[in-house]
Design an enzyme around this catalytic site. Structure first.
Site, PDB file in Angstrom:
ATOM      1  N   ASP A  66      45.277  46.987  29.573  1.00 28.33           N
ATOM      2  CA  ASP A  66      44.711  47.985  30.483  1.00 28.33           C
ATOM      3  C   ASP A  66      45.722  49.068  30.844  1.00 28.33           C
ATOM      4  O   ASP A  66      46.908  48.955  30.546  1.00 28.33           O
ATOM      5  CB  ASP A  66      44.152  47.294  31.747  1.00 28.33           C
ATOM      6  CG  ASP A  66      45.117  46.275  32.333  1.00 28.33           C
ATOM      7  OD1 ASP A  66      46.311  46.320  31.989  1.00 28.33           O
ATOM      8  OD2 ASP A  66      44.677  45.436  33.135  1.00 28.33           O
ATOM      9  N   ASN A 132      41.119  37.560  42.591  1.00 32.27           N
ATOM     10  CA  ASN A 132      39.655  37.437  42.628  1.00 32.27           C
ATOM     11  C   ASN A 132      39.081  36.994  41.280  1.00 32.27           C
ATOM     12  O   ASN A 132      37.892  37.098  41.043  1.00 32.27           O
ATOM     13  CB  ASN A 132      39.016  38.774  43.046  1.00 32.27           C
ATOM     14  CG  ASN A 132      39.394  39.912  42.097  1.00 32.27           C
ATOM     15  OD1 ASN A 132      40.098  39.701  41.117  1.00 32.27           O
ATOM     16  ND2 ASN A 132      38.916  41.108  42.399  1.00 32.27           N
ATOM     17  N   HIS A 134      39.860  38.322  38.333  1.00 32.97           N
ATOM     18  CA  HIS A 134      39.734  39.358  37.290  1.00 32.97           C
ATOM     19  C   HIS A 134      40.685  39.078  36.131  1.00 32.97           C
ATOM     20  O   HIS A 134      41.745  38.468  36.303  1.00 32.97           O
ATOM     21  CB  HIS A 134      39.885  40.781  37.849  1.00 32.97           C
ATOM     22  CG  HIS A 134      41.261  41.227  38.226  1.00 32.97           C
ATOM     23  ND1 HIS A 134      41.510  41.974  39.353  1.00 32.97           N
ATOM     24  CD2 HIS A 134      42.472  41.085  37.643  1.00 32.97           C
ATOM     25  CE1 HIS A 134      42.786  42.276  39.431  1.00 32.97           C
ATOM     26  NE2 HIS A 134      43.400  41.733  38.407  1.00 32.97           N
ATOM     27  N   GLU A 139      36.715  43.413  36.983  1.00 25.90           N
ATOM     28  CA  GLU A 139      36.508  42.891  38.326  1.00 25.90           C
ATOM     29  C   GLU A 139      35.223  42.054  38.381  1.00 25.90           C
ATOM     30  O   GLU A 139      34.393  42.123  37.468  1.00 25.90           O
ATOM     31  CB  GLU A 139      36.392  44.073  39.300  1.00 25.90           C
ATOM     32  CG  GLU A 139      37.647  44.937  39.389  1.00 25.90           C
ATOM     33  CD  GLU A 139      38.770  44.350  40.227  1.00 25.90           C
ATOM     34  OE1 GLU A 139      38.908  43.114  40.270  1.00 25.90           O
ATOM     35  OE2 GLU A 139      39.512  45.141  40.840  1.00 25.90           O
TER      36      GLU A 139
HETATM   37  C1  GLP Z   1      46.819  43.432  37.438  1.00 18.31           C
HETATM   38  C2  GLP Z   1      46.519  43.412  35.955  1.00 18.31           C
HETATM   39  C3  GLP Z   1      46.112  42.030  35.488  1.00 18.31           C
HETATM   40  C4  GLP Z   1      47.091  40.988  36.003  1.00 18.31           C
HETATM   41  C5  GLP Z   1      47.110  41.034  37.517  1.00 18.31           C
HETATM   42  C6  GLP Z   1      48.005  39.978  38.133  1.00 18.31           C
HETATM   43  O1  GLP Z   1      45.677  43.551  38.214  1.00 18.31           O
HETATM   44  N1  GLP Z   1      45.504  44.343  35.593  1.00 18.31           N
HETATM   45  O2  GLP Z   1      46.079  42.022  34.063  1.00 18.31           O
HETATM   46  O3  GLP Z   1      46.697  39.712  35.548  1.00 18.31           O
HETATM   47  O4  GLP Z   1      47.561  42.315  37.892  1.00 18.31           O
HETATM   48  O5  GLP Z   1      49.306  40.463  38.318  1.00 18.31           O
HETATM   49  P1  GLP Z   1      50.487  39.568  38.797  1.00 18.31           P
HETATM   50  O6  GLP Z   1      51.037  38.895  37.572  1.00 18.31           O
HETATM   51  O7  GLP Z   1      51.477  40.542  39.368  1.00 18.31           O
HETATM   52  O8  GLP Z   1      49.971  38.589  39.788  1.00 18.31           O
END
Ligand code: GLP
Length: 241
Positions: A66, A132, A134, A139
């Protein structure tokens, strides 16, 4: 789903690194990558192993999950900049082997799934999970058959990601993300999550019903997914793994 639970994050990361190194030395030519704090240790170790010549990225293509929309090109939280800093600038990957769903000059995310297919699909997708549930920026409520698309971030996700920005107003409201179907098309997935805050999403993903309200729950239907957890993230699981 193969579930691996470790006492510490270090042990979990060591397991993941072994798996990634094994795949990169054998079957994996196309690697799906993710951003977020969960990945930093793994990326740092991949850099060391590349410097020691134990893994080589010369022939590897990477597809990131993303990218934010409406974020300055030089912002450290632009995912391309994040990946440059924590992985790409320090490994022997070819610049034209790095793919993002949007780049500085192109807004061509509709072709992203086709581009992935041109390279015979993602062999191994590294994946994290949001609080949540995702995956990528899909989402709750995102259709399971979605392809790469423009997504709106929930207020909850924006607040969670605020820690990387100076102010909530700076956190983008939109991103482009691989769709849930795009992710499910990967031949293999390793998803990892650490810490108590992720425990409810992990419980839902592994043990509860498959529902678009918890996007990661669809992974129960993927034929080759490994979930790697520390004991905090696994703390709400009720079955023995
Ligand atoms: C973002 C990314 C996700 C990732 C999430 C968790 O929202 N788009 O791909 O899994 O963060 O991030 P973290 O590893 O900092 O908890």
């Amino acid at each position: 789903m193969k579930i691996k639970i470790f006492d510490t994050v270090e042990l979990s990361n060591a397991y993941i690194i072994n798996e990634v190194v094994e795949r990169l030395s054998t079957t994996c030519k196309v690697l799906g990558l993710a951003t977020g704090s969960t990945f930093l240790e793994v990326y740092s170790k991949l850099i060391s192993l590349n410097k020691e010549k134990r893994i080589c990225f010369k022939d590897i293509k990477t597809f990131n999950l993303d990218e934010y929309i409406d974020i300055p090109h030089d912002h450290s939280q632009r995912y391309r900049n994040f990946m440059n800093k924590y992985l790409f600038f320090d490994i022997n990957i070819m610049q034209d082997h790095i793919f993002f769903p949007i780049t500085e000059n192109q807004f061509n995310y509709e072709q992203y799934d086709d581009t992935i297919k041109e390279y015979q699909g993602i062999d191994l997708q590294l994946l994290g999970i949001g609080h949540n549930g995702h995956i990528g920026f899909n989402e709750p409520g995102t259709p399971f058959d979605s392809k790469t698309h423009k997504a709106s971030l929930t207020e909850e996700t924006r607040r969670m990601n605020q820690r990387f920005f100076n102010h909530l107003d700076e956190v983008p409201k939109h991103a482009v993300t691989m769709g849930i179907q795009t992710i499910m098309d990967a031949k293999e997935i390793i998803i990892f999550a650490y810490g108590l805050a992720k425990a409810p999403a992990i419980k839902g993903m592994i043990e509860d019903e498959i529902t678009e309200n918890l996007p990661a729950s669809i992974l129960q239907r993927h034929p080759n997914v490994t979930v790697v957890l520390d004991k905090e993230a696994a703390s709400l699981l009720t079955k023995k793994y």
